[in-house]
Design a protein around this motif. Structure first.
Motif, PDB file in Angstrom:
ATOM      1  N   ILE A  64       1.904   4.128  -2.722  1.00 40.12           N
ATOM      2  CA  ILE A  64       1.204   5.806  -3.553  1.00 40.12           C
ATOM      3  C   ILE A  64       2.355   6.469  -3.815  1.00 40.12           C
ATOM      4  N   LEU A  90       5.436  12.853   2.240  1.00 36.84           N
ATOM      5  CA  LEU A  90       5.759  11.666   0.623  1.00 36.84           C
ATOM      6  C   LEU A  90       5.590  11.541  -0.177  1.00 36.84           C
ATOM      7  N   ARG A 113       0.628  -1.491   0.004  1.00 41.10           N
ATOM      8  CA  ARG A 113      -0.196   0.012  -0.190  1.00 41.10           C
ATOM      9  C   ARG A 113       0.720   1.020  -0.348  1.00 41.10           C
ATOM     10  N   ASP A 114       2.036   1.237   0.779  1.00 42.91           N
ATOM     11  CA  ASP A 114       2.825   2.902   0.773  1.00 42.91           C
ATOM     12  C   ASP A 114       3.677   2.770   0.191  1.00 42.91           C
ATOM     13  N   LEU A 152       2.450   5.172  -7.785  1.00 40.32           N
ATOM     14  CA  LEU A 152       1.547   6.259  -8.959  1.00 40.32           C
ATOM     15  C   LEU A 152       1.631   8.060  -8.824  1.00 40.32           C
ATOM     16  N   ILE A 153       2.605   8.604  -7.702  1.00 41.75           N
ATOM     17  CA  ILE A 153       3.878   9.776  -7.798  1.00 41.75           C
ATOM     18  C   ILE A 153       4.213   9.793  -9.128  1.00 41.75           C
ATOM     19  N   TRP A 160       2.275  13.984   5.031  1.00 41.20           N
ATOM     20  CA  TRP A 160       1.835  14.219   3.488  1.00 41.20           C
ATOM     21  C   TRP A 160       3.125  14.718   2.911  1.00 41.20           C
ATOM     22  N   GLY A 191       8.120  11.349  -3.565  1.00 37.44           N
ATOM     23  CA  GLY A 191       7.269  10.391  -4.663  1.00 37.44           C
ATOM     24  C   GLY A 191       7.558  11.541  -5.910  1.00 37.44           C
TER      25      GLY A 191
END
Length: 227
Positions: free
Chosen positions: A58, A137, A54-55, A61-62, A134, A141
């Motif tokens: 993310i 991240l 999951r982590d 996706l970035i 956030w 990313g």
């Protein structure tokens, strides 16, 4: 020829130090971003795998759109003040306009420069960013986004447009071999360095490597000039 080889092999080596080193370093950043769940110690292997996937998803996706941005822009002339059909590469009369062709070398320079800025911010502000998960991240990313819109899409292209046909395959192979050496160095060194020096120092080191790779690209790579 040595200058060109420094540009293709040297930047490929430095990029793979960053890319593969950070691929293994990523869990440490994700732990800082998402925090540590007290229940993790009692989780079974499958639940822990789900959390890791999951982590990582993310971050993926970035970063993934960086490839599509490269495909969209590479080979194009970016200037809002003149027709894109124009064959002229001279600047237009508008002061804030910087017309340019999005060549592989130019895209690679953009990627390395923005990676330098992001890594430096993360390293310099690591403690503060650990409290703003956030943002940490997003910035981390972003380093993968500009790796994909940049050297991860161009390091294997540059030898093909840099060397003449007589030596292209050999020097392309040497450049690729330098990249694999960089991958070995990055994968071997990042985790011990983080344990010894701390995560923030590793991020600043990544910034320095990115800046060095930008300088090599700037000084040693010329698109389409064979020799």
């Amino acid at each position: 020829l040595r200058k060109k080889l420094a540009g293709t092999a040297g930047t490929w080596f430095l990029f793979d130090v960053l890319f593969y080193g950070n691929a293994l370093f990523e869990p440490l950043v994700l732990e800082a971003a998402f925090g540590t769940n007290p229940e993790d110690a009692t989780e079974d292997g499958y639940s822990l795998l789900q959390t890791t996937v999951r982590d990582s998803l993310i971050v993926s996706l970035i970063s993934l759109p960086g490839y599509f941005v490269t495909v969209l822009l590479i080979g194009r002339r970016t200037c809002a003040c003149k027709s894109i059909r124009s064959l002229s590469i001279s600047r237009c009369g508008s002061a804030p306009c910087f017309p340019c062709y999005q060549t592989p070398a130019y895209i690679q320079m953009q990627g390395f420069l923005l990676m330098f800025l992001l890594y430096f911010v993360i390293g310099a502000c690591w403690n503060a960013l650990s409290e703003v998960q956030w943002l940490l991240l997003l910035l981390y990313g972003g380093t993968f986004f500009f790796a994909n819109y940049g050297p991860n899409a161009t390091t294997f292209l540059l030898p093909s447009v840099t060397y003449s046909e007589e030596c292209r395959s050999t020097l392309n192979g040497l450049s690729a071999a330098a990249g694999k050496m960089g991958a070995l160095v990055g994968a071997s060194a990042f985790a011990p360095a983080a344990d010894e020096l701390g995560e923030s120092t590793v991020m600043v080191f990544c910034a320095c490597v990115s800046l060095l790779a930008w300088m090599l690209t700037k000084l040693c790579v010329r698109d389409g000039t064979h020799g």
